[in-house]
Scaffold this motif. Structure first.
Motif, PDB file in Angstrom:
ATOM      1  N   VAL A 401       1.026  -0.996  -0.098  1.00 50.04           N
ATOM      2  CA  VAL A 401      -0.091   0.037   0.088  1.00 50.04           C
ATOM      3  C   VAL A 401       0.821   1.177   0.039  1.00 50.04           C
ATOM      4  CG1 VAL A 401      -1.946   1.319   1.270  1.00 50.04           C
ATOM      5  CG2 VAL A 401      -1.748  -1.090   1.253  1.00 50.04           C
ATOM      6  N   GLN A 402       0.840   2.130  -0.973  1.00 53.94           N
ATOM      7  CA  GLN A 402       1.510   3.492  -1.044  1.00 53.94           C
ATOM      8  C   GLN A 402       0.839   4.595  -0.289  1.00 53.94           C
ATOM      9  OE1 GLN A 402       2.729   4.208  -4.946  1.00 53.94           O
ATOM     10  NE2 GLN A 402       4.557   3.273  -4.522  1.00 53.94           N
ATOM     11  N   VAL A 403       1.279   5.132   0.567  1.00 50.48           N
ATOM     12  CA  VAL A 403       0.706   6.465   1.265  1.00 50.48           C
ATOM     13  C   VAL A 403       0.772   7.682   0.350  1.00 50.48           C
ATOM     14  CG1 VAL A 403       1.052   8.113   2.991  1.00 50.48           C
ATOM     15  CG2 VAL A 403       1.354   5.500   3.377  1.00 50.48           C
ATOM     16  N   ALA A 404      -0.556   8.127   0.026  1.00 48.24           N
ATOM     17  CA  ALA A 404      -0.247   9.614  -0.710  1.00 48.24           C
ATOM     18  C   ALA A 404       0.144  10.777  -0.047  1.00 48.24           C
ATOM     19  CB  ALA A 404      -1.675   9.833  -1.162  1.00 48.24           C
ATOM     20  N   SER A 405       1.552  10.796   0.062  1.00 49.60           N
ATOM     21  CA  SER A 405       2.210  11.911   0.923  1.00 49.60           C
ATOM     22  C   SER A 405       3.319  12.547   0.067  1.00 49.60           C
ATOM     23  CB  SER A 405       2.632  11.427   2.091  1.00 49.60           C
ATOM     24  OG  SER A 405       3.255  12.400   2.840  1.00 49.60           O
ATOM     25  N   ARG A 406       3.471  13.819   0.056  1.00 52.18           N
ATOM     26  CA  ARG A 406       4.406  14.519  -0.730  1.00 52.18           C
ATOM     27  C   ARG A 406       5.680  13.922  -0.359  1.00 52.18           C
ATOM     28  NH1 ARG A 406       6.550  19.963  -1.131  1.00 52.18           N
ATOM     29  NH2 ARG A 406       5.253  20.549   0.185  1.00 52.18           N
ATOM     30  N   PRO A 407       6.677  13.405  -0.949  1.00 48.06           N
ATOM     31  CA  PRO A 407       8.052  13.178  -0.564  1.00 48.06           C
ATOM     32  C   PRO A 407       8.825  13.890   0.068  1.00 48.06           C
ATOM     33  CG  PRO A 407       7.659  12.043  -2.639  1.00 48.06           C
ATOM     34  CD  PRO A 407       6.715  13.221  -2.629  1.00 48.06           C
ATOM     35  N   SER A 408       9.766  13.713   0.904  1.00 49.11           N
ATOM     36  CA  SER A 408      10.559  14.591   1.775  1.00 49.11           C
ATOM     37  C   SER A 408      11.721  13.878   2.196  1.00 49.11           C
ATOM     38  CB  SER A 408      10.061  15.643   2.369  1.00 49.11           C
ATOM     39  OG  SER A 408      11.060  16.368   3.138  1.00 49.11           O
ATOM     40  N   PHE A 409      13.091  14.242   2.179  1.00 52.79           N
ATOM     41  CA  PHE A 409      14.148  13.652   2.900  1.00 52.79           C
ATOM     42  C   PHE A 409      14.462  14.478   4.479  1.00 52.79           C
ATOM     43  CE2 PHE A 409      18.477  13.221   4.038  1.00 52.79           C
ATOM     44  CZ  PHE A 409      18.587  11.610   4.208  1.00 52.79           C
TER      45      PHE A 409
END
Length: 733
Positions: A401-409
């Motif tokens: 399941v992929q979370v719909a969240s903007r990627p950030s390091f």
């Protein structure tokens, strides 16, 4: 006996085919359905054709024939098309005795194959409807009459089926019959009762339908369900279950040691033969708008594989190899593990997103050998896609399941957004499965550990294993990583836990400080890739924290892929055998480059350079081209874009040497904590490894074929010349 055989073969197309090669040619023609197609235009008359393949049936055939004599349906309304296949064991003489008592038509195939015999029988059928009977079974007196009374062109009529066990005991309460009786009096769609099509017996259907397809005689088992699966494509078809109350109308199935339900468990039967059936079923289902019936039959076949595997990881590995050979990875594993996961993985990056961190997480899932649910982040906005990498761990995946969240390091708010959403998904899934037994998270992307900590807080009994890819708080040059905190609720919760462990005297200035410390505290097991990494990450912590961490720390190198993955996908990259082909795969940083290698190649003699090809695969193509031009190495250095992961593995296995270079520690790092992740991939390739190492680094201690020192250009040149000499000798040998 010879005269009798001549009589029996009177109507067979084998009459003029006495040579073995002629018969096999006919069999091939029959398999291609050209003979069957010719039979579609024939006129059919009222009644039922009983298709009866006979092979080594001397002990049982008379029982069946007697039951056919006792049928209440007038014999003018049925025929028995007998196809004896293989060497005669005396069955033919028994059939001959019943020629005057039954409407028998007897044919013979010297080639023993039940599917082929049924195909031949179908092509010879003259009646409007058809049913299959096995020579070791029998029919109750009203079986044919009951089916005939409900027959129509667009229906499959299903009779009860009674098992007769090896002691002769009648078993009406079998799984199949319970389902049949539960539908008594109903007319339903084929898709709602897919189990009806998983066997040959107790069904009546239009002969014209049978003439549209054929049994696959290459299948050792399951050819019946593949044959009947074609009926899912017939529009307006219905399945009729006659109303109960008609006595003596059952099909009598005699259970023997050869029955499918009694087959001895084996890899061939439970796995190879089932995969063959699955492939055929998938081909049938590929053109259907409603696949539910086909999918149910596929699930049934997967049940045989599940029972064979059980909880045996070694068996699953062997199954995985067979699935890969059959190119059925996606189809099989999506269904095979559905609902089986009792373990959870949270990995911010995970395939199909193309990222080294995700690839290593996939390898770790395979190495841990637990069926898992995976929660990851949607990285499509910052990473490419390589869906094939899922194949590394597909046998161990239930769901991703992929979370719909903007990627950030390093944005704390976005990282917390991912963590909260991941926890919510994990909570829902855990509730449906009565909880997870274990949790695995992996970071350099810290969102994995933040989400893991939140889940562990809510589920304290879960056993949490947290892995660190590289030092979390420091950059590759030793500088402190920047990552501002925002004093949100998650930060406050973590700080409260830290204080409860009396570690609040440890400075927490960045999100990396906070994530690393809370993971150290809450995880039950901490994984580090090498001893240097463990020591480096702990060196500035108080002694009490170091002791606390070391008590649950495990040093484990990155996993090496299974050997089969090195041939999973061909790289289609041309290597000329007259050259020594060295490969380098990777990007370049200020303290990790190929300057010393380029300098050394430039110092080779013209003869030495003429033997060498250095193949570089990188995301920094333009920068490498600039360096190649600077050193005038266009004749022996070839620069390429990165390869997809499995092509990379394949090419590694074909090169003469693969090269790794260390991060150079310099003054910013008191010791080198970095072990190149590609080392684990190179180890499985069988190719010799050349390491350009930093003093005291983890790579410098590895047992590799060639080594040079970053700070000693002469050692790089020496290793290069040794490689050329060794490869020349190997080629000559």
């Amino acid at each position: 006996m010879k005269d009798l055989r001549t009589d029996l073969l009177a109507n067979s197309i084998l009459r003029q085919q006495t040579a073995r090669d002629q018969e096999l040619e006919w069999i091939s023609t029959l398999q291609s359905q050209s003979y069957l197609k010719a039979g579609r235009t024939k006129s059919l008359v009222e009644g039922i054709s009983i298709i009866l393949p006979v092979w080594h049936a001397r002990a049982t055939i008379e029982r069946l024939l007697l039951s056919l004599i006792e049928q209440s349906l007038d014999q003018s309304l049925f025929e028995i098309v007998v196809v004896c296949n293989g060497e005669d064991d005396g069955s033919v003489s028994i059939l001959e005795r019943y020629r005057n008592a039954l409407p028998l038509r007897v044919y013979h195939l010297d080639y023993a194959n039940a599917g082929l015999a049924r195909n031949y029988g179908i092509s010879l059928a003259k009646r409007e409807y058809m049913t299959f009977v096995d020579a070791d079974d029998a029919l109750e007196a009203h079986f044919l009459e009951s089916l005939w009374s409900h027959a129509s062109r667009d229906t499959v009529v299903v009779a009860p089926i009674v098992n007769i066990d090896q002691n002769g005991e009648r078993r009406e309460d079998n799984d199949l019959n319970r389902q049949i009786l539960a539908h008594a009096g109903q007319t339903v769609s084929p898709q709602s009762v897919p189990w009806v099509f998983g066997f040959n017996a107790c069904k009546l259907f239009a002969t014209r339908l049978a003439n549209e397809f054929s049994y696959n005689s290459d299948l050792k088992s399951g050819e019946d369900l593949v044959f009947f699966a074609h009926l899912f494509a017939v529009s307006h078809l219905k399945v009729v279950f006659p109303q109960g109350g008609v006595a003596d109308c059952s099909y009598l199935r005699y259970m023997t040691s050869d029955s499918v339900s009694r087959q001895t468990e084996s890899f061939d039967f439970n796995v190879r033969q089932r995969l063959q059936c699955i492939r055929e079923l998938e081909e049938i289902g590929s053109s259907l708008s409603d696949r539910s019936g086909i999918d149910a039959l596929i699930s049934g076949q997967l049940g045989f594989i599940r029972r064979y595997v059980g909880e045996d990881g070694d068996r699953l590995d062997r199954v995985a190899e067979c699935v890969a050979e059959a190119n059925l990875d996606t189809l099989v594993w999506q269904r095979f593990n559905r609902g089986r996961a009792r373990d959870l993985v949270i990995s911010y990056c995970f395939p199909p997103d193309s990222d080294t961190s995700g690839t290593i997480a996939a390898k770790a899932v395979a190495e841990r050998r637990r069926v898992v649910d995976v929660i990851s982040n949607d990285m499509s906005s910052v990473r490419g896609q390589d869906p094939s990498v899922v194949g590394l761990c597909a046998p161990w995946i239930d769901s991703v399941v992929q979370v719909a969240s903007r990627p950030s390091f390093n944005n704390w708010a976005l990282i917390c957004d991912f963590a909260v959403k991941a926890r919510a998904i994990a909570d829902r899934q855990a509730a449906a499965k009565n909880g997870y037994a274990t949790l695995y998270t992996r970071a350099l992307w810290v969102g994995s550990h933040v989400a893991g900590a939140l889940y562990k807080i809510d589920h304290p009994t879960v056993q949490w294993t947290a892995e660190f890819s590289d030092p979390l708080r420091f950059e590759v040059d030793g500088a402190k990583r920047a990552g501002a905190l925002t004093n949100n609720q998650i930060q406050k919760q973590f700080e409260s836990i830290i204080a409860g462990y009396h570690f609040d005297d440890v400075p927490v200035q960045t999100l990396f400080d906070l994530t690393e410390l809370i993971t150290f505290i809450l995880a039950d097991e901490l994984i580090f890739t090498n001893d240097n990494q463990l020591s480096y990450m702990l060196m500035d912590y108080p002694e009490k924290v170091q002791t606390f961490v070391r008590n649950k720390a495990v040093v484990r190198p990155h996993p090496t892929p299974s050997p089969r993955f090195y041939h999973y996908e061909d790289a289609h990259y041309y290597l000329r055998s007259e050259f020594v082909n060295i490969g380098y795969f990777g990007n370049f940083y200020k303290n990790r480059g190929l300057g010393s290698v380029f300098q050394s190649i430039a110092r080779l003699s013209e003869h030495e350079r003429a033997q060498l090809k250095l193949h570089i695969f990188t995301n920094s193509v333009d920068a490498v081209h600039t360096a190649v031009d600077q050193y005038h190495l266009q004749d022996c250095v070839i620069v390429n874009e990165y390869l997809p992961y499995f092509q990379f593995l394949n090419l590694c296995s074909k090169l003469d040497v693969v090269m790794l270079n260390d991060v150079e520690a310099g003054s910013g790092l008191p010791l080198n904590p970095f072990l190149p992740s590609k080392l684990s991939d190179y180890k499985g390739s069988g190719t010799k490894i050349w390491g350009i190492t930093d003093s005291g680094s983890p790579l410098s201690r590895e047992p590799i074929a060639y080594r040079s020192r970053i700070s000693e250009p002469q050692s790089v040149l020496g290793a290069l010349r040794k490689i050329l000499l060794d490869c020349q000798r190997s080629h000559e040998g």
